[in-house]
Design a protein around this motif. Structure first.
Motif, PDB file in Angstrom:
ATOM      1  N   GLN A   1     132.530  85.541   5.947  1.00  0.00           N
ATOM      2  CA  GLN A   1     131.709  86.531   6.658  1.00  0.00           C
ATOM      3  C   GLN A   1     132.597  87.458   7.487  1.00  0.00           C
ATOM      4  N   ALA A   2     133.638  86.906   8.106  1.00  0.00           N
ATOM      5  CA  ALA A   2     134.574  87.736   8.869  1.00  0.00           C
ATOM      6  C   ALA A   2     135.275  88.741   7.957  1.00  0.00           C
ATOM      7  N   ARG A   3     135.579  88.343   6.729  1.00  0.00           N
ATOM      8  CA  ARG A   3     136.155  89.285   5.766  1.00  0.00           C
ATOM      9  C   ARG A   3     135.192  90.446   5.509  1.00  0.00           C
ATOM     10  N   ARG A   4     133.933  90.110   5.278  1.00  0.00           N
ATOM     11  CA  ARG A   4     132.945  91.162   4.995  1.00  0.00           C
ATOM     12  C   ARG A   4     132.802  92.115   6.177  1.00  0.00           C
ATOM     13  N   GLN A   5     132.814  91.584   7.377  1.00  0.00           N
ATOM     14  CA  GLN A   5     132.699  92.429   8.565  1.00  0.00           C
ATOM     15  C   GLN A   5     133.944  93.300   8.727  1.00  0.00           C
ATOM     16  N   ARG A   6     135.093  92.737   8.439  1.00  0.00           N
ATOM     17  CA  ARG A   6     136.342  93.498   8.536  1.00  0.00           C
ATOM     18  C   ARG A   6     136.326  94.649   7.543  1.00  0.00           C
ATOM     19  N   GLN A   7     135.909  94.362   6.297  1.00  0.00           N
ATOM     20  CA  GLN A   7     135.865  95.413   5.285  1.00  0.00           C
ATOM     21  C   GLN A   7     134.850  96.488   5.644  1.00  0.00           C
ATOM     22  N   ALA A   8     133.752  96.100   6.260  1.00  0.00           N
ATOM     23  CA  ALA A   8     132.751  97.097   6.682  1.00  0.00           C
ATOM     24  C   ALA A   8     133.354  98.056   7.699  1.00  0.00           C
ATOM     25  N   ARG A   9     134.192  97.543   8.583  1.00  0.00           N
ATOM     26  CA  ARG A   9     134.851  98.420   9.554  1.00  0.00           C
ATOM     27  C   ARG A   9     135.808  99.379   8.852  1.00  0.00           C
ATOM     28  N   TYR A  10     136.534  98.882   7.852  1.00  0.00           N
ATOM     29  CA  TYR A  10     137.425  99.769   7.100  1.00  0.00           C
ATOM     30  C   TYR A  10     136.622 100.823   6.341  1.00  0.00           C
ATOM     31  N   ASP A  11     135.507 100.408   5.760  1.00  0.00           N
ATOM     32  CA  ASP A  11     134.658 101.367   5.045  1.00  0.00           C
ATOM     33  C   ASP A  11     134.143 102.464   5.974  1.00  0.00           C
ATOM     34  N   ALA A  12     133.975 102.123   7.243  1.00  0.00           N
ATOM     35  CA  ALA A  12     133.477 103.085   8.231  1.00  0.00           C
ATOM     36  C   ALA A  12     134.584 103.953   8.819  1.00  0.00           C
ATOM     37  N   GLY A  13     135.828 103.722   8.391  1.00  0.00           N
ATOM     38  CA  GLY A  13     136.927 104.571   8.835  1.00  0.00           C
ATOM     39  C   GLY A  13     138.010 103.896   9.636  1.00  0.00           C
ATOM     40  N   ALA A  14     137.823 102.629  10.033  1.00  0.00           N
ATOM     41  CA  ALA A  14     138.852 101.918  10.788  1.00  0.00           C
ATOM     42  C   ALA A  14     140.071 101.660   9.907  1.00  0.00           C
ATOM     43  N   LEU A  15     141.215 101.425  10.545  1.00  0.00           N
ATOM     44  CA  LEU A  15     142.459 101.157   9.833  1.00  0.00           C
ATOM     45  C   LEU A  15     143.004  99.793  10.249  1.00  0.00           C
ATOM     46  N   PRO A  16     143.621  99.060   9.319  1.00  0.00           N
ATOM     47  CA  PRO A  16     144.236  97.786   9.678  1.00  0.00           C
ATOM     48  C   PRO A  16     145.355  98.001  10.690  1.00  0.00           C
ATOM     49  N   ASP A  17     145.591  96.997  11.525  1.00  0.00           N
ATOM     50  CA  ASP A  17     146.639  97.118  12.532  1.00  0.00           C
ATOM     51  C   ASP A  17     147.019  95.713  13.004  1.00  0.00           C
ATOM     52  N   PHE A  18     148.095  95.644  13.774  1.00  0.00           N
ATOM     53  CA  PHE A  18     148.512  94.384  14.379  1.00  0.00           C
ATOM     54  C   PHE A  18     147.504  93.977  15.454  1.00  0.00           C
ATOM     55  N   ARG A  19     147.248  92.695  15.575  1.00  0.00           N
ATOM     56  CA  ARG A  19     146.221  92.200  16.495  1.00  0.00           C
ATOM     57  C   ARG A  19     146.742  92.148  17.928  1.00  0.00           C
ATOM     58  N   PRO A  20     146.058  92.765  18.876  1.00  0.00           N
ATOM     59  CA  PRO A  20     146.495  92.676  20.273  1.00  0.00           C
ATOM     60  C   PRO A  20     146.331  91.272  20.852  1.00  0.00           C
ATOM     61  N   ASP A  21     145.358  90.501  20.361  1.00  0.00           N
ATOM     62  CA  ASP A  21     145.115  89.176  20.936  1.00  0.00           C
ATOM     63  C   ASP A  21     146.150  88.143  20.522  1.00  0.00           C
ATOM     64  N   THR A  22     147.019  88.473  19.545  1.00  0.00           N
ATOM     65  CA  THR A  22     148.047  87.530  19.112  1.00  0.00           C
ATOM     66  C   THR A  22     149.464  88.054  19.372  1.00  0.00           C
ATOM     67  N   LYS A  23     149.573  89.021  20.246  1.00  0.00           N
ATOM     68  CA  LYS A  23     150.874  89.616  20.542  1.00  0.00           C
ATOM     69  C   LYS A  23     151.869  88.569  21.009  1.00  0.00           C
ATOM     70  N   ALA A  24     151.402  87.597  21.791  1.00  0.00           N
ATOM     71  CA  ALA A  24     152.305  86.563  22.305  1.00  0.00           C
ATOM     72  C   ALA A  24     152.932  85.749  21.183  1.00  0.00           C
ATOM     73  N   ILE A  25     152.191  85.506  20.109  1.00  0.00           N
ATOM     74  CA  ILE A  25     152.745  84.768  18.967  1.00  0.00           C
ATOM     75  C   ILE A  25     153.849  85.582  18.315  1.00  0.00           C
ATOM     76  N   ARG A  26     153.624  86.869  18.155  1.00  0.00           N
ATOM     77  CA  ARG A  26     154.623  87.723  17.507  1.00  0.00           C
ATOM     78  C   ARG A  26     155.883  87.859  18.342  1.00  0.00           C
ATOM     79  N   GLU A  27     155.752  87.870  19.651  1.00  0.00           N
ATOM     80  CA  GLU A  27     156.897  88.184  20.507  1.00  0.00           C
ATOM     81  C   GLU A  27     157.620  86.957  21.052  1.00  0.00           C
ATOM     82  N   SER A  28     157.018  85.773  20.948  1.00  0.00           N
ATOM     83  CA  SER A  28     157.663  84.578  21.484  1.00  0.00           C
ATOM     84  C   SER A  28     158.617  83.970  20.455  1.00  0.00           C
ATOM     85  N   ASP A  29     159.469  83.065  20.910  1.00  0.00           N
ATOM     86  CA  ASP A  29     160.464  82.434  20.045  1.00  0.00           C
ATOM     87  C   ASP A  29     159.967  81.066  19.583  1.00  0.00           C
TER      88      ASP A  29
END
Length: 531
Positions: free
Chosen positions: A50-78
């Motif tokens: 269901q989350a996939r379908r909602q994500r695709q609906a946002r893209y269909d409406a004009g949104a663009l994929p991007d890096f997630r702000p809520d997981t920034k700590a995972i990307r930047e930590s060691d």
């Protein structure tokens, strides 16, 4: 090795098909194990779909994929992933293919380091195909796999076979022949569960796994579900946590923005990420199905050197090596061309150039689809990678951003390219409906991913309107319908795979191509017509 039945729930999975030939695979204990996996995973799986379908609906409406702000700590930590098993330290060449008995033997004997046995994109998932595959994989693990051809030729696995890695189906695919509590099971759990139940302890005892390739993930939460499923399976099978290892295919556009997060979700068992290039192109098309400004040219021009694919592969290398995981390269789909030495030389030169690009970029290994390509790829990696892998190549020079990862490439749409898409989509779909998931077409080994590219491009080119070929001839539905009819007639009159289901395939492609919405997967509606 059978697991004591008291470890499992009382109501096993139910089989909605004749299973006379598969009683030693579909044992009561195995079916109880499947039921345990389903009851544990199904609510989360449905929420993730269901989350996939909602994500695709946002893209269909004009949104663009991007890096997630809520997981920034995972990307930047060691942090780093768990140590990689000895058996997988050198994966410089991997061969892939379906789980047909003779093909497994040939792949294991091909000289590659790893064989990716595919229950997904190169297999048409009839219940018989999937269960025959389970028998073949069990025999391979037990060292009893052999095959005698109708002509009397015998095939056996040699003394130094490739390491076996199994790819189950993606989270989105059902297995309609298996239900639990009246619910259809996920094909992924049927494939994973039967293979793990019958082979995990034998493989673990031999320090050989079990190892898996995980396809079609779009988010870290989907990876986390796999991690939890494997942990549950290890507990049920009395194996240490982390015994099961996974390599994840980064073959969806949303996933490229969550590579750190996917590795983190699986950090106790992940071995690496793989550039699933064909499915990635398909995912780009599907993600941007409503974005006219992001149309791609014909498939032959969308190569790994175009900016958005180059950025994807280099970011994957940088991400993996920062975390201590392998960065696997993509598939060479070429097959040898017999009877035309010049054409064959040109095809093999493309393979060499592709593999040289990969090893020089820092990949730890690569994929080929045909045994004849193993030595070509191996020679390139042996000459340019003197170590078992390239974890030391950190690629700190790579600087990429969201816009680069989603920028379309330039190019054209030729009449020949359009026609080729029609032909590939039709011939592959027809062969798939006959039970074949891996089909040679014009000297390329086509699977579900490449067929998805063909039919998705056709849908986009036709539905965005006013597109033209370089000679200004219009790209329209009349052209599509005419080309499809011509190829259908040609296929019906041939001895090629799919000839018997040509009309069914054409009817399905007509519906999918004319539909107002691009269907998520060709294999979902096709599955309803699969014997």
């Amino acid at each position: 090795m059978a697991v004591p039945s008291e470890k499992f729930v009382s109501q096993p999975a139910r089989i909605l098909a004749s299973t006379t030939d598969y009683q030693d695979i579909l044992t009561p204990e195995a079916l109880a194990f499947l039921a345990r996996l389903h009851r544990f995973a199904e609510p989360r799986r449905q929420a993730l779909l269901q989350a996939r379908r909602q994500r695709q609906a946002r893209y269909d409406a004009g949104a663009l994929p991007d890096f997630r702000p809520d997981t920034k700590a995972i990307r930047e930590s060691d942090w780093t992933v768990a140590p990689i098993p000895r058996a997988l330290q050198d994966r410089r060449v991997e061969i892939t293919g379906p789980v047909e008995r003779k093909m497994i033997i040939n792949a294991l004997n091909a000289g590659a380091k790893v064989f990716m046995a595919d229950l997904e994109d190169s297999s048409a998932p009839s219940f018989a195909n999937q269960l025959d595959g389970q028998i073949n994989l069990r025999d391979a693990v037990n060292g009893t796999l052999e095959y005698r051809s109708p002509e009397g030729k015998e095939y056996r696995v040699g003394a130094n076979p490739a390491v076996l890695v199994v790819r189950p189906r993606g989270w989105h695919l059902p297995e309609r022949h298996v239900t639990v509590d009246g619910e259809t099971m996920a094909g992924a759990l049927v494939d994973f569960g039967l293979y793990a139940f019958h082979n995990a302890r034998t493989l673990h005892a031999n320090d050989l796994g079990p190892y898996f390739y995980l396809p079609k993930l779009e988010a870290m939460e989907e990876a986390a579900l796999w991690d939890d499923v494997m942990t549950l399976a290890e507990d049920e099978l009395d194996l240490p946590v982390g015994t099961m290892k996974a390599t994840v295919l980064i073959e969806t556009l949303p996933a490229v923005f969550q590579m750190h997060e996917i590795l983190h979700a699986l950090r106790g068992r992940v071995v690496g990420l793989n550039c699933g290039r064909w499915d990635y192109i398909f995912s780009y098309l599907k993600t941007f199905r409503r974005h006219r400004d992001r149309l791609l040219p014909e498939r032959g021009q969308v190569v790994m050197t175009v900016p958005f694919l180059k950025a994807y592969s280099e970011l994957l290398i940088q991400t993996c090596h920062r975390r201590g995981a392998f960065a696997m390269g993509g598939m060479a789909a070429q097959i040898p061309i017999k009877g035309d030495e010049d054409a064959n030389d040109k095809a093999m030169a493309k393979v060499r150039a592709d593999k040289l690009r990969e090893v020089q970029a820092g990949h730890d290994g690569t994929w080929v689809a045909h045994p004849a390509l193993v030595s070509i790829a191996m020679d390139i990696f042996d000459r340019h990678m003197s170590t078992p892998n390239q974890l030391h190549v950190k690629r700190e020079d790579v600087k990429t951003d969201r816009d680069t990862l989603i920028s379309p490439c330039g190019g054209t749409i030729s009449c020949a390219g359009f026609d080729n898409n029609v032909e590939v989509a039709l011939r592959y779909t027809a062969a798939w409906l006959e039970g074949l998931g891996c089909v040679p077409i014009h000297n390329l080994m086509e699977d579900a991913a490449t067929a998805e590219i063909a039919r998705s491009q056709l849908w986009q080119w036709l539905h965005h309107g006013s597109l033209e070929f370089p000679d200004h001839a219009p790209i329209d539905f009349a052209l599509f319908d005419h080309a499809l009819a011509a190829h259908t007639h040609r296929l019906q009159k041939s001895n090629a795979p799919g000839a018997r289901r040509a009309t069914d395939a054409a009817r399905l492609l007509t519906v999918l191509t004319h539909a107002d919405q691009l269907g998520d997967f060709l294999t979902l509606p096709a599955y309803e017509q699969l014997a």
